[in-house]
Design an enzyme around this catalytic site. Structure first.
Site, PDB file in Angstrom:
ATOM      1  N   ASP A 210       0.867  -1.184   0.000  1.00  0.00           N
ATOM      2  CA  ASP A 210       0.000   0.000   0.000  1.00  0.00           C
ATOM      3  C   ASP A 210       0.901   1.231   0.000  1.00  0.00           C
ATOM      4  OD1 ASP A 210      -1.761  -2.135   0.642  1.00  0.00           O
ATOM      5  OD2 ASP A 210      -3.095  -0.774   1.746  1.00  0.00           O
TER       6      ASP A 210
ATOM      7  N   LYS B  72      -6.706   3.586  -3.554  1.00  0.00           N
ATOM      8  CA  LYS B  72      -7.125   3.601  -2.155  1.00  0.00           C
ATOM      9  C   LYS B  72      -7.350   5.037  -1.725  1.00  0.00           C
ATOM     10  CE  LYS B  72      -5.151   2.329   2.395  1.00  0.00           C
ATOM     11  NZ  LYS B  72      -4.043   1.609   3.060  1.00  0.00           N
TER      12      LYS B  72
ATOM     13  N   LYS C  54      -9.997   0.425  -2.600  1.00  0.00           N
ATOM     14  CA  LYS C  54      -9.938   0.198  -1.166  1.00  0.00           C
ATOM     15  C   LYS C  54     -10.362   1.479  -0.453  1.00  0.00           C
ATOM     16  CE  LYS C  54      -6.819  -0.977   2.681  1.00  0.00           C
ATOM     17  NZ  LYS C  54      -5.488  -1.511   3.073  1.00  0.00           N
TER      18      LYS C  54
END
Length: 214
Positions: free
Chosen positions: A89, A151, A180
């Site tokens: 991430d 995300k 996400k």
């Protein structure tokens, strides 16, 4: 899928200790969450704790500001994969994006994706700092750079995920990347709303409360 299959069970606070990571991993195994998400220094510890389970290990890169060098991010990501991470991430360089350095942002994402190969790359665009146009551009760049996910947030900025942002992100990426939602998702009703809007993962430190309630 059940709601547990969407949860990235997360501890990223600066004060997180090894015992917190061990507890996080035990909870993830107990509840059957999709992944845990931790800081890079705990990659080896978390991998050991998750041994013989189906829980994936995600680590954050360039976290939470995204403003270190590309070379540092690439090294951090590569080292994380070597140490057992399944997913990365990463935080984009928000300053580059806002100053129109789109190609720099795209190249950085691309270099990290190339460094981690077939492992999952989630690109944190930190929506709280971006205009609508910048959110669109960030999602487009992530897709062009072959990222697997976009995300919403680190959870350490001025705001977290919003329904409006997820709707916008879905419009931009379509089926070219997954989404996400992260930052401020604390209850089951909110999580289910995000799922209905098309997210594939939810990053939260409230996974147990979300999964345990009906």
């Amino acid at each position: 899928m059940q709601i547990k299959d969407y949860i990235d069970h997360t501890v990223l606070k600066a004060t997180a200790q090894p015992s917190d990571i061990e507890k996080l991993c035990e909870e993830a195994k107990e509840y059957g969450f999709k992944a845990v998400c931790v800081n890079g220094c705990y990659t080896k510890l978390a991998k050991e704790q998750l041994k013989n389970s189906k829980v994936q290990l995600a680590i954050v890169i360039g976290f939470p500001l995204g403003s270190m060098s590309t070379e540092a991010k690439v090294f951090e990501a590569s080292e994380g994969i070597r140490n057992g991470a399944d997913e990365i991430d990463m935080v984009i360089n928000v300053g580059w994006l806002k100053s129109g350095k789109s190609e720099w942002v795209k190249q950085e994402i691309s270099k990290i994706k190339q460094a981690i190969g077939d492992k999952v790359l989630k690109v944190i665009i930190e929506t709280c700092y971006l205009t609508q146009e910048e959110k669109i551009k960030a999602c487009e760049l992530a897709v062009e750079a072959k990222a697997d996910y976009v995300k919403t947030s680190t959870g350490f900025g001025t705001g977290g995920a919003t329904f409006e942002d997820v709707k916008l992100m879905k419009e931009v990426v379509g089926d070219k990347a997954k989404i996400k939602a992260s930052g401020g998702v604390k209850d089951r009703a909110t999580a289910l709303k995000y799922i209905s809007l098309g997210v594939s993962r939810i990053g939260t430190s409230s996974g147990i409360a979300i999964a345990a309630t009906n």
